[in-house]
Design an enzyme around this catalytic site. Sequence first.
Site, mmCIF file in Angstrom:
data_model
loop_
_atom_site.group_PDB
_atom_site.id
_atom_site.type_symbol
_atom_site.label_atom_id
_atom_site.label_comp_id
_atom_site.label_asym_id
_atom_site.label_seq_id
_atom_site.Cartn_x
_atom_site.Cartn_y
_atom_site.Cartn_z
ATOM 1 N N GLU A 67 23.453 20.879 -32.335
ATOM 2 C CA GLU A 67 24.228 22.124 -32.330
ATOM 3 C C GLU A 67 23.999 22.923 -31.048
ATOM 4 O O GLU A 67 24.577 23.978 -30.854
ATOM 5 C CB GLU A 67 23.843 22.999 -33.533
ATOM 6 N N THR A 108 28.769 19.961 -36.888
ATOM 7 C CA THR A 108 28.968 21.266 -37.485
ATOM 8 C C THR A 108 28.514 21.178 -38.931
ATOM 9 O O THR A 108 28.621 20.118 -39.553
ATOM 10 C CB THR A 108 30.427 21.748 -37.365
ATOM 11 N N LYS A 166 27.602 20.193 -28.141
ATOM 12 C CA LYS A 166 27.598 20.394 -29.592
ATOM 13 C C LYS A 166 28.380 19.245 -30.210
ATOM 14 O O LYS A 166 29.554 19.049 -29.902
ATOM 15 C CB LYS A 166 28.250 21.742 -29.933
#
Length: 113
Positions: free
Chosen positions: A81, A31, A28
Amino acid sequence: MKLNSNPNFATSISFYERFVEDIVAGDKSITIRDSADINFPLNKAIDAVIFQTDDVFARLYISSITPLSFDEINAYHAQQENMTIVELKQVIREIYPDQNQFYLIEFTLVEPH
């Protein structure tokens, strides 16, 4: 609003515990946040903490913060993500049910703790 214009930058960025494993694994790297949660210094490393406990789990290098609408969220964002596009949009709607304007924060894992 000029991004990163506040001299009192946040010294940490929080994540729900369910995202920690993906961040520490390097899976990941972005954000998506609302405007209340974007006061991070660019080109600097800050602590990543678990939202529920404030425990530090990593250091992240914040490389960019750019505007992003809900409709602009696409497969690239989902891949970054570590989710499908359906999952990503569902998570965003759970966290921000009535918002359509967001900010994409891109980061790199500096070191896990």
